[in-house]
Design a protein around this motif. Structure first.
Motif, PDB file in Angstrom:
ATOM      1  N   ASP A 278       0.830  -1.195   0.000  1.00 44.55           N
ATOM      2  CA  ASP A 278       0.000   0.000   0.000  1.00 44.55           C
ATOM      3  C   ASP A 278       0.870   1.252   0.000  1.00 44.55           C
ATOM      4  O   ASP A 278       0.572   2.240  -0.673  1.00 44.55           O
ATOM      5  N   TYR A 279       1.938   1.185   0.724  1.00 45.65           N
ATOM      6  CA  TYR A 279       2.884   2.308   0.765  1.00 45.65           C
ATOM      7  C   TYR A 279       3.429   2.594  -0.627  1.00 45.65           C
ATOM      8  O   TYR A 279       3.450   3.749  -1.095  1.00 45.65           O
ATOM      9  N   LEU A 280       3.836   1.537  -1.276  1.00 46.29           N
ATOM     10  CA  LEU A 280       4.317   1.661  -2.653  1.00 46.29           C
ATOM     11  C   LEU A 280       3.297   2.376  -3.536  1.00 46.29           C
ATOM     12  O   LEU A 280       3.639   3.292  -4.283  1.00 46.29           O
ATOM     13  N   MET A 281       2.086   1.908  -3.439  1.00 48.97           N
ATOM     14  CA  MET A 281       1.050   2.468  -4.294  1.00 48.97           C
ATOM     15  C   MET A 281       0.826   3.946  -3.989  1.00 48.97           C
ATOM     16  O   MET A 281       0.737   4.771  -4.890  1.00 48.97           O
ATOM     17  N   ARG A 282       0.747   4.244  -2.719  1.00 52.56           N
ATOM     18  CA  ARG A 282       0.512   5.618  -2.306  1.00 52.56           C
ATOM     19  C   ARG A 282       1.633   6.521  -2.794  1.00 52.56           C
ATOM     20  O   ARG A 282       1.430   7.592  -3.327  1.00 52.56           O
ATOM     21  N   LYS A 283       2.842   6.001  -2.582  1.00 57.89           N
ATOM     22  CA  LYS A 283       4.021   6.797  -2.851  1.00 57.89           C
ATOM     23  C   LYS A 283       4.141   7.155  -4.319  1.00 57.89           C
ATOM     24  O   LYS A 283       4.618   8.227  -4.666  1.00 57.89           O
ATOM     25  N   SER A 284       3.745   6.249  -5.163  1.00 53.44           N
ATOM     26  CA  SER A 284       3.951   6.551  -6.578  1.00 53.44           C
ATOM     27  C   SER A 284       2.653   6.751  -7.333  1.00 53.44           C
ATOM     28  O   SER A 284       2.640   6.676  -8.549  1.00 53.44           O
ATOM     29  N   ASP A 285       1.602   7.016  -6.607  1.00 49.98           N
ATOM     30  CA  ASP A 285       0.342   7.274  -7.290  1.00 49.98           C
ATOM     31  C   ASP A 285       0.249   8.759  -7.636  1.00 49.98           C
ATOM     32  O   ASP A 285       0.149   9.604  -6.776  1.00 49.98           O
ATOM     33  N   PRO A 286       0.280   9.065  -8.925  1.00 49.06           N
ATOM     34  CA  PRO A 286       0.224  10.473  -9.316  1.00 49.06           C
ATOM     35  C   PRO A 286      -1.091  11.132  -8.897  1.00 49.06           C
ATOM     36  O   PRO A 286      -1.130  12.340  -8.682  1.00 49.06           O
ATOM     37  N   LEU A 287      -2.109  10.320  -8.785  1.00 49.67           N
ATOM     38  CA  LEU A 287      -3.392  10.879  -8.380  1.00 49.67           C
ATOM     39  C   LEU A 287      -3.311  11.394  -6.947  1.00 49.67           C
ATOM     40  O   LEU A 287      -3.742  12.504  -6.638  1.00 49.67           O
ATOM     41  N   VAL A 288      -2.744  10.596  -6.075  1.00 47.26           N
ATOM     42  CA  VAL A 288      -2.560  11.038  -4.694  1.00 47.26           C
ATOM     43  C   VAL A 288      -1.664  12.269  -4.681  1.00 47.26           C
ATOM     44  O   VAL A 288      -1.948  13.267  -4.027  1.00 47.26           O
ATOM     45  N   HIS A 289      -0.598  12.167  -5.440  1.00 46.98           N
ATOM     46  CA  HIS A 289       0.391  13.234  -5.460  1.00 46.98           C
ATOM     47  C   HIS A 289      -0.209  14.562  -5.904  1.00 46.98           C
ATOM     48  O   HIS A 289      -0.050  15.590  -5.250  1.00 46.98           O
TER      49      HIS A 289
END
Lengths: 275, 275
Positions: free
Chosen positions: A71-82
């Motif tokens: 989940d951390y991975l996904m969050r970290k590299s999710d441009p949408l979150v970013h």
DNA sequence: CCCGAAATCTCTAATAATGAGACTTCTTGC
DNA sequence: GCAAGAAGTCTCATTATTAGAGATTTCGGG
């Protein structure tokens, strides 16, 4: 029962770890699955080694660190979150509300990020919280922008829910209501998900102009004057559009769309993730 | 290469989704794994149905919604997160710092929750961030309380790291240093993980008095007067102890331990999760 | 040091996974 | 609107893997 292949069996084990039963002993799993002891232990060994499960000090099993890391991975590299974060913060800074970003996974709507500025929010929307597929502004803000075929299929599948909201009795009627949403560029829902709360949501598009998420703000119902609502709605839509642009959306023939004309550099692979 | 059983193969596919390669096309996966096309697609089908993977609109694959949901599940029912949160907030309210809760998974240290009160923290510790196993206050605060056998094994495995920190040259020497930590009840590290940052960490125990986590606070080095450090350290230790108590720890013969004597009701199953 | 529970090992029958290649879709270009 | 290509699925014989009974080992207490 269900699983045939060993892969399905592994998944079936994973499926057992639910909200009301997040802790299992090997023996309980043997009973639940019906596998023989050595068989089950073999599965457990693999899953523990992979970090999908972990054994609790007090002799039990739960989901493991791998889940947290992924989940951390996904969050970290999710441009949408970013790209979405500043907008969540901006919106909640302006109004006492909850702002959330919800991703559409084809069959699930999951909250991806959220920000709160009310002192006691009526409900919480942390990352990972599933949202109803056919109720609320979020749902509609996405449905309205799906390809007709997909949209109709979804309407059929959730007919009763959509009826009860008052969107229309028959699929074509509902489609007509959604056309409105499409025209406006945002959806509003009064207490459909949480009673007493108004939700306003606008879709976010990826580079190919496919709706992939929704930016939503929820406000306690009694706080809203109807003239304010227009103001809020267009702001949300504008924010959602800006996020879409940052994701690299190509503005097709959408001259009607609001927002600036930020020319976009070619999509960098890092930015294209998830889109 | 490595995987034999089909389970291992599934995991191997999952392993490919890393920080620097979170997006894969089926063809790339075929090359990377060496499986035949139908085989790979079979795996993908299973994994997508399970929600472990999801296909991106623009023809690619990433980790799927299941991951996000599972993490949500864990967070939601993790008593450590639940009980720890107020302390993270309390600590950061008192000092300009970052407070974090790190869980020990036997082979991994993962940040589970964190709170920040400095305007520009020198480094960030979001949930899921892995922490070095043998460096920093967190690591030591846990190692020092492990059963001797486990501790010695861990020392052996990370000898060079532990050396370079200056804990001692030989395993027995290092064990001796850790004894100090055990006596104090907390560990301090100066810039071991992030240069210029002091970390102070105290262990959190489960109902069986096994160390399962660490409560840590990091402060920019130049902000600390050494007398303040004592004050901070004992506060952190006290907080960690209180969290342990809430997790249902049975106070063994630890009369030396600080903190109130909150008598604990029998561990409710809900509370025992993860411990 | 010994007991019982938990976990692992051994080994063969039987079952499920594999992959070449044919076959459908679905896109995209013309 | 049609055809060519790509993406994904299906079929089926071969082969390798999995399942599980029962024996065996390991571990944690007393």
């Amino acid at each position: 029962m269900s699983g045939q292949s060993s892969l399905d069996k592994l998944i079936a084990i994973l499926d057992l770890f639910t909200e009301d039963h997040l802790e299992w002993t090997p023996d309980a799993l043997i009973k639940a699955t019906g596998y023989a002891r050595p068989t089950l232990y073999r599965y457990l060994k693999t899953m523990k080694e992979a970090g999908l499960l972990t054994s609790l000090p007090g002799a039990g099993l739960t989901l493991g660190p791998r889940v947290v890391e992924m989940d951390y991975l996904m969050r970290k590299s999710d441009p949408l979150v970013h790209h979405g974060r500043p907008y969540l913060e901006g919106l909640t800074a302006t109004w006492p509300a909850t702002a959330l970003l919800v991703r559409w996974y084809g069959r699930r709507l999951l909250c991806i990020d959220s920000e709160v500025s009310t002192t006691n929010p009526l409900s919480s929307y942390p990352r990972g919280r599933p949202m109803p597929l056919a109720r609320g502004a979020i749902s509609r803000s996405i449905m309205a922008f799906l390809p007709r075929k997909t949209m109709m299929a979804m309407i059929e599948e959730n007919l009763s829910d959509l009826n009860s909201i008052g969107l229309g009795a028959t699929p074509p009627e509902i489609a007509e209501s959604l056309k409105q949403v499409r025209k406006q560029g945002y959806a509003i829902a009064y207490g459909e998900v949480t009673p007493g709360v108004v939700g306003i949501a606008a879709p976010v598009f990826d580079a190919a102009s496919t709706p992939i998420a929704s930016l939503c703000m929820t406000i306690a119902g009694n706080l809203i004057a109807s003239d304010k609502l227009d103001q809020i709605s267009s702001r949300i839509r504008q924010c959602a559009d800006e996020i879409s642009d940052k994701l690299g959306r190509i503005r097709a023939n959408d001259t009607e769309m609001a927002g600036g004309d930020v020319p976009l550099e070619t999509a960098d692979p890092k930015e294209r993730k998830f889109t």
